[in-house]
Write a protein that holds these residues in place. Structure first.
Motif, PDB file in Angstrom:
ATOM      1  N   LYS A   9      34.972  30.569  36.675  1.00  0.00           N
ATOM      2  CA  LYS A   9      35.831  31.136  37.720  1.00  0.00           C
ATOM      3  C   LYS A   9      36.431  32.464  37.271  1.00  0.00           C
ATOM      4  CE  LYS A   9      37.292  27.084  40.381  1.00  0.00           C
ATOM      5  NZ  LYS A   9      38.435  26.272  40.861  1.00  0.00           N
ATOM      6  N   LYS A  10      36.880  32.501  36.027  1.00  0.00           N
ATOM      7  CA  LYS A  10      37.469  33.736  35.519  1.00  0.00           C
ATOM      8  C   LYS A  10      36.421  34.834  35.391  1.00  0.00           C
ATOM      9  CE  LYS A  10      41.082  35.195  32.377  1.00  0.00           C
ATOM     10  NZ  LYS A  10      42.076  34.755  31.401  1.00  0.00           N
ATOM     11  N   VAL A  11      35.238  34.473  34.903  1.00  0.00           N
ATOM     12  CA  VAL A  11      34.148  35.449  34.783  1.00  0.00           C
ATOM     13  C   VAL A  11      33.785  36.012  36.150  1.00  0.00           C
ATOM     14  CG1 VAL A  11      31.678  35.687  34.277  1.00  0.00           C
ATOM     15  CG2 VAL A  11      33.175  34.500  32.654  1.00  0.00           C
ATOM     16  N   LEU A  12      33.590  35.140  37.137  1.00  0.00           N
ATOM     17  CA  LEU A  12      33.163  35.579  38.466  1.00  0.00           C
ATOM     18  C   LEU A  12      34.257  36.375  39.172  1.00  0.00           C
ATOM     19  CD1 LEU A  12      31.268  32.326  39.488  1.00  0.00           C
ATOM     20  CD2 LEU A  12      30.225  34.539  38.963  1.00  0.00           C
ATOM     21  N   THR A  13      35.502  35.982  38.968  1.00  0.00           N
ATOM     22  CA  THR A  13      36.614  36.730  39.556  1.00  0.00           C
ATOM     23  C   THR A  13      36.650  38.148  39.000  1.00  0.00           C
ATOM     24  OG1 THR A  13      37.945  34.753  39.947  1.00  0.00           O
ATOM     25  CG2 THR A  13      39.139  36.841  39.753  1.00  0.00           C
ATOM     26  N   ARG A  14      36.467  38.279  37.705  1.00  0.00           N
ATOM     27  CA  ARG A  14      36.500  39.616  37.102  1.00  0.00           C
ATOM     28  C   ARG A  14      35.267  40.432  37.486  1.00  0.00           C
ATOM     29  NH1 ARG A  14      39.332  38.981  31.082  1.00  0.00           N
ATOM     30  NH2 ARG A  14      41.453  38.959  31.905  1.00  0.00           N
ATOM     31  N   TYR A  64      37.715  49.802  31.389  1.00  0.00           N
ATOM     32  CA  TYR A  64      37.952  48.443  31.882  1.00  0.00           C
ATOM     33  C   TYR A  64      36.624  47.699  32.011  1.00  0.00           C
ATOM     34  CZ  TYR A  64      39.737  44.684  34.932  1.00  0.00           C
ATOM     35  OH  TYR A  64      40.081  43.470  35.459  1.00  0.00           O
ATOM     36  N   VAL A  65      35.634  48.339  32.638  1.00  0.00           N
ATOM     37  CA  VAL A  65      34.341  47.673  32.849  1.00  0.00           C
ATOM     38  C   VAL A  65      33.658  47.383  31.511  1.00  0.00           C
ATOM     39  CG1 VAL A  65      32.050  47.883  33.882  1.00  0.00           C
ATOM     40  CG2 VAL A  65      34.071  48.642  35.171  1.00  0.00           C
ATOM     41  N   ALA A  66      33.725  48.325  30.578  1.00  0.00           N
ATOM     42  CA  ALA A  66      33.105  48.100  29.263  1.00  0.00           C
ATOM     43  C   ALA A  66      33.742  46.907  28.557  1.00  0.00           C
ATOM     44  CB  ALA A  66      33.232  49.357  28.408  1.00  0.00           C
ATOM     45  N   LEU A  67      35.067  46.820  28.591  1.00  0.00           N
ATOM     46  CA  LEU A  67      35.759  45.689  27.970  1.00  0.00           C
ATOM     47  C   LEU A  67      35.440  44.384  28.694  1.00  0.00           C
ATOM     48  CD1 LEU A  67      39.194  47.411  27.281  1.00  0.00           C
ATOM     49  CD2 LEU A  67      37.680  46.457  25.529  1.00  0.00           C
ATOM     50  N   LEU A  68      35.366  44.450  30.014  1.00  0.00           N
ATOM     51  CA  LEU A  68      35.047  43.262  30.800  1.00  0.00           C
ATOM     52  C   LEU A  68      33.655  42.745  30.455  1.00  0.00           C
ATOM     53  CD1 LEU A  68      35.247  41.227  33.090  1.00  0.00           C
ATOM     54  CD2 LEU A  68      34.691  43.055  34.699  1.00  0.00           C
ATOM     55  N   MET A  69      32.672  43.648  30.403  1.00  0.00           N
ATOM     56  CA  MET A  69      31.313  43.212  30.102  1.00  0.00           C
ATOM     57  C   MET A  69      31.203  42.678  28.675  1.00  0.00           C
ATOM     58  SD  MET A  69      29.834  43.475  32.936  1.00  0.00           S
ATOM     59  CE  MET A  69      29.803  44.372  34.497  1.00  0.00           C
ATOM     60  N   GLU A  98      30.971  29.324  48.643  1.00  0.00           N
ATOM     61  CA  GLU A  98      30.402  27.978  48.790  1.00  0.00           C
ATOM     62  C   GLU A  98      31.070  27.003  47.813  1.00  0.00           C
ATOM     63  OE1 GLU A  98      27.617  24.972  50.125  1.00  0.00           O
ATOM     64  OE2 GLU A  98      28.085  26.949  50.952  1.00  0.00           O
ATOM     65  N   TYR A  99      31.381  27.485  46.599  1.00  0.00           N
ATOM     66  CA  TYR A  99      31.897  26.603  45.549  1.00  0.00           C
ATOM     67  C   TYR A  99      33.339  26.930  45.135  1.00  0.00           C
ATOM     68  CZ  TYR A  99      26.964  25.497  45.407  1.00  0.00           C
ATOM     69  OH  TYR A  99      25.691  25.128  45.769  1.00  0.00           O
ATOM     70  N   ASN A 100      34.018  27.741  45.943  1.00  0.00           N
ATOM     71  CA  ASN A 100      35.436  28.083  45.697  1.00  0.00           C
ATOM     72  C   ASN A 100      35.664  28.605  44.277  1.00  0.00           C
ATOM     73  OD1 ASN A 100      36.372  27.196  48.306  1.00  0.00           O
ATOM     74  ND2 ASN A 100      36.081  25.096  47.585  1.00  0.00           N
ATOM     75  N   MET A 101      34.835  29.564  43.876  1.00  0.00           N
ATOM     76  CA  MET A 101      34.925  30.097  42.516  1.00  0.00           C
ATOM     77  C   MET A 101      35.799  31.347  42.420  1.00  0.00           C
ATOM     78  SD  MET A 101      33.269  27.814  40.950  1.00  0.00           S
ATOM     79  CE  MET A 101      33.250  28.500  39.290  1.00  0.00           C
ATOM     80  N   VAL A 102      36.070  31.997  43.539  1.00  0.00           N
ATOM     81  CA  VAL A 102      36.941  33.178  43.570  1.00  0.00           C
ATOM     82  C   VAL A 102      37.920  32.984  44.715  1.00  0.00           C
ATOM     83  CG1 VAL A 102      37.057  35.692  43.881  1.00  0.00           C
ATOM     84  CG2 VAL A 102      35.149  34.692  42.617  1.00  0.00           C
ATOM     85  N   SER A 103      39.198  33.222  44.457  1.00  0.00           N
ATOM     86  CA  SER A 103      40.230  32.968  45.466  1.00  0.00           C
ATOM     87  C   SER A 103      40.144  33.963  46.624  1.00  0.00           C
ATOM     88  CB  SER A 103      41.623  33.044  44.833  1.00  0.00           C
ATOM     89  OG  SER A 103      41.944  34.399  44.519  1.00  0.00           O
ATOM     90  N   GLN A 104      40.624  33.544  47.781  1.00  0.00           N
ATOM     91  CA  GLN A 104      40.661  34.429  48.947  1.00  0.00           C
ATOM     92  C   GLN A 104      41.507  35.665  48.675  1.00  0.00           C
ATOM     93  OE1 GLN A 104      38.880  34.314  51.813  1.00  0.00           O
ATOM     94  NE2 GLN A 104      37.795  32.630  50.800  1.00  0.00           N
ATOM     95  N   ARG A 105      42.542  35.497  47.888  1.00  0.00           N
ATOM     96  CA  ARG A 105      43.400  36.641  47.546  1.00  0.00           C
ATOM     97  C   ARG A 105      42.608  37.699  46.791  1.00  0.00           C
ATOM     98  NH1 ARG A 105      46.357  37.599  42.929  1.00  0.00           N
ATOM     99  NH2 ARG A 105      48.116  39.033  43.119  1.00  0.00           N
ATOM    100  N   GLU A 106      41.764  37.262  45.847  1.00  0.00           N
ATOM    101  CA  GLU A 106      40.937  38.208  45.097  1.00  0.00           C
ATOM    102  C   GLU A 106      39.884  38.869  45.991  1.00  0.00           C
ATOM    103  OE1 GLU A 106      40.656  39.494  42.044  1.00  0.00           O
ATOM    104  OE2 GLU A 106      42.288  38.429  41.034  1.00  0.00           O
ATOM    105  N   LEU A 107      39.394  38.141  46.990  1.00  0.00           N
ATOM    106  CA  LEU A 107      38.351  38.667  47.865  1.00  0.00           C
ATOM    107  C   LEU A 107      38.881  39.650  48.910  1.00  0.00           C
ATOM    108  CD1 LEU A 107      36.405  35.334  48.529  1.00  0.00           C
ATOM    109  CD2 LEU A 107      35.669  37.197  47.041  1.00  0.00           C
TER     110      LEU A 107
END
Length: 234
Positions: free
Chosen positions: A154-159, A119-124, A197-206
């Protein structure tokens, strides 16, 4: 603490999981990257360090930080990668409660269960394609960012956050063993303050690291007692 983290990056750069992305020297975005890095050396607390300087463009600030976090999380994962195997980590999870499935719309058209290192290899790989695409992360100031640039980030930072979840919950002992825990904590706090600070990752993900995050922030520079928070997630 921030300066020691940057020194740790330099000393351990050979452990980076993927090649580092850099903006070319002399460009405005390179200068902004150096300015952001200098703020970590300046004694500013991390929450203040993520605030955008006056008269800067937010997409530039976002691009610089997204690339920096990619590089730093690569390093963090690289330090424990030998311990993260298909046998030890057959799923990309954060304890029993959280599991992440991979989907990229191309090779994996449906959410697919994978071992954590796969998963991490594909993500990177997925992130690397985007940050090296001059149409998405342009080095040339004359090339505009795409209209959906903030959504892409947002998608990059969430992942990327999911890598923190897996490493902290399943490989915390290895971080401690390597002496990397304080550096990982600094990286995590910097990331957390930026994305909130910039709402880039949702609270649910955190949510998976909520308890740990509260302990880190309450510690206010002291070394927090995190072991119980991690073990509770297993």
């Amino acid at each position: 603490m921030a300066s020691s983290f940057l020194e740790f990056l330099q000393v351990n750069k050979h452990k980076t999981f993927r090649p580092k992305k850099k903006f070319p020297s002399g460009t405005l975005r390179y200068n902004l990257h150096k300015q952001a890095e200098a703020s970590l050396h300046s004694g500013l607390d991390l929450k203040s360090a993520v605030r955008m300087p006056a008269n800067e463009n937010f997409d530039d600030w976002l691009a610089v930080h997204t690339v920096d976090f990619f590089n730093r999380i690569n390093l963090m994962y690289g330090t424990i990668a030998e311990s993260c195997t298909p046998q030890s980590c057959p799923t990309m999870s954060g304890g029993a409660k959280y599991e992440y499935l991979w989907q990229d719309g191309e090779r994996f058209k449906k959410p697919t269960k994978l071992p954590a290192p796969d998963y991490v290899a594909l993500l990177m790989d997925w992130i690397e394609v985007r940050i090296n695409d001059e149409h998405i992360f342009p080095s040339d100031m004359s090339v505009p960012f795409p209209r959906d640039f903030q959504q892409i980030c947002k998608k990059v930072l969430t992942r990327l956050f999911r890598v923190f979840v897996h490493v902290y919950i399943h490989h915390f002992d290895r971080l401690v063993q390597l002496g990397a825990e304080p550096h990982a904590n600094t990286c995590y706090k910097h990331f957390y303050f930026f994305v909130t600070e910039y709402n880039m990752v949702s609270q649910r993900e955190l949510e998976p690291l909520k308890e740990m995050t509260e302990k880190l922030i309450r510690a206010n520079g002291r070394r927090p007692q995190l072991r119980q928070a991690y073990n509770n997630g297993r």
